[in-house]
Each structure stands twice: as structure tokens, then as C-alpha cells.
Design an enzyme around this catalytic site. Structure first.
Site, PDB file in Angstrom:
ATOM      1  CG  ASP A  81      -2.277   0.564   0.967  1.00 51.67           C
ATOM      2  OD1 ASP A  81      -2.402   1.372   0.035  1.00 51.67           O
ATOM      3  OD2 ASP A  81      -3.223   0.271   1.742  1.00 51.67           O
ATOM      4  CG  ASP A 124      -9.237   2.577  -0.908  1.00 52.13           C
ATOM      5  OD1 ASP A 124      -8.234   2.441  -1.627  1.00 52.13           O
ATOM      6  OD2 ASP A 124      -9.211   2.479   0.330  1.00 52.13           O
TER       7      ASP A 124
END
Ligand code: GLA
Length: 357
Positions: A186, A241
Site C-alpha cells: 500500500d 479505493d
């Protein structure tokens, strides 16, 4: 012996966006900064049979010959994970038959790790993962599945757990020693260092670890990873996201479409994990979500609680014809080829596939 028929065929998905849905179709993720469009992104380039960028960035490490399929904990469980949930999910993938259809990666997302120990090693949260990750990997492998883990190319993960920036070698070695098969990496707390500097060290560390580990790059599309991440990883997130809404799903599909020419066996655009079964969209909307993800050659990472799926959710996720489009060995990303109607509400998405009969 019958001759195998191998032909290029075309599949299409006709999508009618309902007026109700469009009312909510706000951009929930920022568009990329406007910039001079390079030649390869001009509309004429983005034709369905144009494969001129296909495979040129291919990592060629033997993984991801077709988009990865499996499950990830984040969309449904967020931080509420523990080893029981992960094991029961693995059990459910087997008992429902989803594993047999190709859903083999069981991926733990953020929140599995609490701290580093005095030797600097990542330590699984002792309350939620008391048996440790190696034991979990053994359990998952015992079922014929693969285990994925999560870390961050920054000082901390997005949920403020230890990140792997400047710990790449130690962490990759540790993951390999636990027999982990997949790493999602990430982008939080990145200290303002560009992704192109932070993602290669983990590639090198994974290579040095001696284990073949799928490297899923998750820098949210901020630095146009389709242009460079295929040399490092087997997939790269192209957007921020997803959330469990029609507006988010369609916005993300459009953003991901831009990079269609860069996908191919070995490296895939990743428009984020599936929301099918999480309750925020209707049955028809989830069918469209799954179909678009399949034809975009997106990773099919289930994001619901597969232990408690409804029959409708299972029906969508187990549609063998749709899965076959996604797993087609030709691996050319399907794309939006026609838009018409008010606010572009009538769309055709299509792509070529290898018809092996
Ligand atoms: C970021 C990622 C998500 C998820 C969360 C976990 O937002 O993009 O997919 O991994 O972090 O904190």
C-alpha cells in the site's frame, strides 16, 4: 482426433445506466491531473484490438498469466479480522466450490500486524493472530489455497501499523519464511517519496527472498503506474479505493479503462476489489460490476463474507462464462467502445478473446 479450434472472438457487454443511478454518479475519486495526452492515449489508440502496449512491461515471473482470483478481507471486515475468520473463509471457498472455480488467494489486508519486535521483525497481533502467520499459511496450503499478506511502502500502513519502507529486505525475508504467496503493498505514510522510488526496493527484496511471491502494487494510480509498474509487479491499482455503490464502481471502471492497452499476461490493471455481496448495490448492479471487472481483466478478489453469502451473491461470483472471459489466456483488457444516450447512459464494453474449442 478433433482439431482444436482457436479463434479470436469478441464478447460484448451492453450496459444501460439507470437514471436513478446516474443521479448519484458523482466522482468519488479524484480524476488524474490533466496533462498532455501522449499519442498512445488518443482515442484512435484505444480500440479493442489495439494491443500495441500489451506485454511490453511484462514482469515474466511466471505469475498472473491470467488475473489473480481469490478473496481479500478489507472490503467487508476492515480491521475486524482474526485467524478464525481467515481459516473459516478458506473453508468456505472450498465448501462452496469457489476455490474450484479459481478463487485461490486468501489475502489478509491491513491490521494483522501490531508492532515490530526488538529485532525489528513484524509481529502479528497476538490477540487476533495468536498462532502466527506461518501456521495460517500451513492451514491455507493444506487446503490447496494460497495466502496473501499486506504491508505498506511507507512508515505506517493506512491503519497506522508498521510499514515496510526501509525494512524491505527484512520484511520480504520474513514473509518468505512464513511461506506467504502474495503481497499487497500500500501507499500510506509515504513521506512524500515518489512511488517509483518506494516500490522497486520491495521488488528487489522479494527477488532476494528466494520465494516466488505475487507483488500487488497499490499506489492508487497516483503516478500512472500502468506506465511503469508492470516491470515491478503483477498488478497495480489504477484508482483510489472502491466503495460499495454504483457511483463508485462505475467511476472506477471509467478510470481503469484509460489504461486498457497496458494489461496483459503477467501484469494487470487493478481497479480494486469486488464489492459483490456487501449490500450497497442491487442484484443487477452487482451483476454489472462483476461483468465489467471480468471483461476489464481485473483481479477477481471477492470482498464479501463468503461464509454467509446469499444465493444471489454466489450465483454472480460463480458464473463460469463470466469467469472464463476474465481468465481467457489471450488476456486483452476489454474496454468501453461506445457511449450514447443522455449523460452517456447507454454503453457498450467489448473485447477480443481466444476461443479455444
Ligand atoms: C488503502 C488501500 C485499501 C486497503 C486499506 C487498508 O486504503 O487502498 O485497499 O488496503 O488501505 O487500510
Amino acid at each position: 482426433m478433433a482439431r482444436r479450434k482457436i479463434a479470436l472472438s469478441l464478447y460484448t457487454l451492453v450496459l444501460t445506466l439507470s437514471a436513478v443511478s446516474l443521479a448519484f454518479a458523482v466522482r468519488v475519486v479524484p480524476l488524474m491531473q490533466p496533462h498532455e495526452r501522449p499519442t498512445f492515449l488518443r482515442p484512435t489508440f484505444n480500440r479493442i484490438f489495439d494491443t500495441s502496449m500489451y506485454g511490453i512491461l511484462q514482469l515474466n515471473n511466471g505469475l498472473a498469466q491470467t488475473p489473480q482470483m481469490g478473496w481479500n478481507s478489507w472490503n467487508f471486515f476492515a480491521c475486524n479480522i482474526n485467524e478464525t475468520v481467515i481459516k473459516e473463509t478458506a473453508d468456505a471457498l472450498i465448501s462452496t466450490g469457489l476455490a474450484d472455480l479459481g478463487y485461490v488467494y486468501v489475502n489478509i489486508d491491513d491490521c494483522w500486524c501490531q508492532t515490530r519486535n526488538s529485532e525489528g521483525q513484524l509481529v502479528p497481533d497476538p490477540k487476533t493472530f495468536p498462532s502466527g502467520i506461518k501456521a495460517l499459511a500451513e492451514y491455507i496450503h493444506g487446503k490447496g489455497l494460497k495466502l496473501g499478506i499486506y504491508s505498506d511502502a511507507g512508515a505506517f500502513t493506512c491503519q497506522v501499523r508498521p510499514g515496510s519502507l526501509y525494512h524491505e529486505n527484512d520484511d520480504a525475508k520474513l514473509f518468505a519464511s512464513w511461506d506467504v504467496d502474495y503481497l499487497k503493498y500500500d501507499n500510506c505514510y509515504n513521506l512524500g517519496i515518489p512511488p517509483k522510488e518506494r516500490y522497486p526496493p520491495m521488488r528487489e527484496a522479494l527477488n532476494a527472498s528466494g520465494r516466488t511471491i505475487f507483488y500487488s502494487i497499490c499506489e492508487w494510480g497516483v503516478d500512472d503506474p500502468a506506465l511503469w509498474a508492470g516491470k515491478l509487479g503483477n498488478s497495480w491499482r489504477t484508482t483510489d479505493d472502491i466503495n460499495d455503490s454504483w457511483a463508485s464502481m462505475t467511476t472506477i471502471a471509467d478510470l481503469n479503462d484509460k489504461w486498457a492497452a497496458f494489461a496483459g499476461p503477467g501484469g494487470w490493471n487493478d481497479p480494486d476489489m469486488l464489492e459483490v455481496g456487501n449490500g450497497g448495490m442491487s442484484y443487477q448492479e452487482y451483476r454489472a460490476h462483476f461483468s465489467i471487472w471480468a471483461l476489464m481483466k481485473a483481479p477477481l478478489l471477492v470482498g464479501c463474507d463468503v461464509r454467509n453469502m446469499t444465493a444471489e451473491t454466489f450465483e454472480i461470483l460463480s458464473n463460469e462464462e463470466v469467469i472464463a472471459v476474465n481468465q481467457d489466456p489471450l488476456g486483452v483488457q476489454g474496454r468501453k467502445v461506445s457511449v450514447s444516450g443522455t449523460d452517456g447512459c447507454y454503453q457498450v464494453w467489448a473485447g477480443p478473446y481466444l476461443d479455444i474449442g
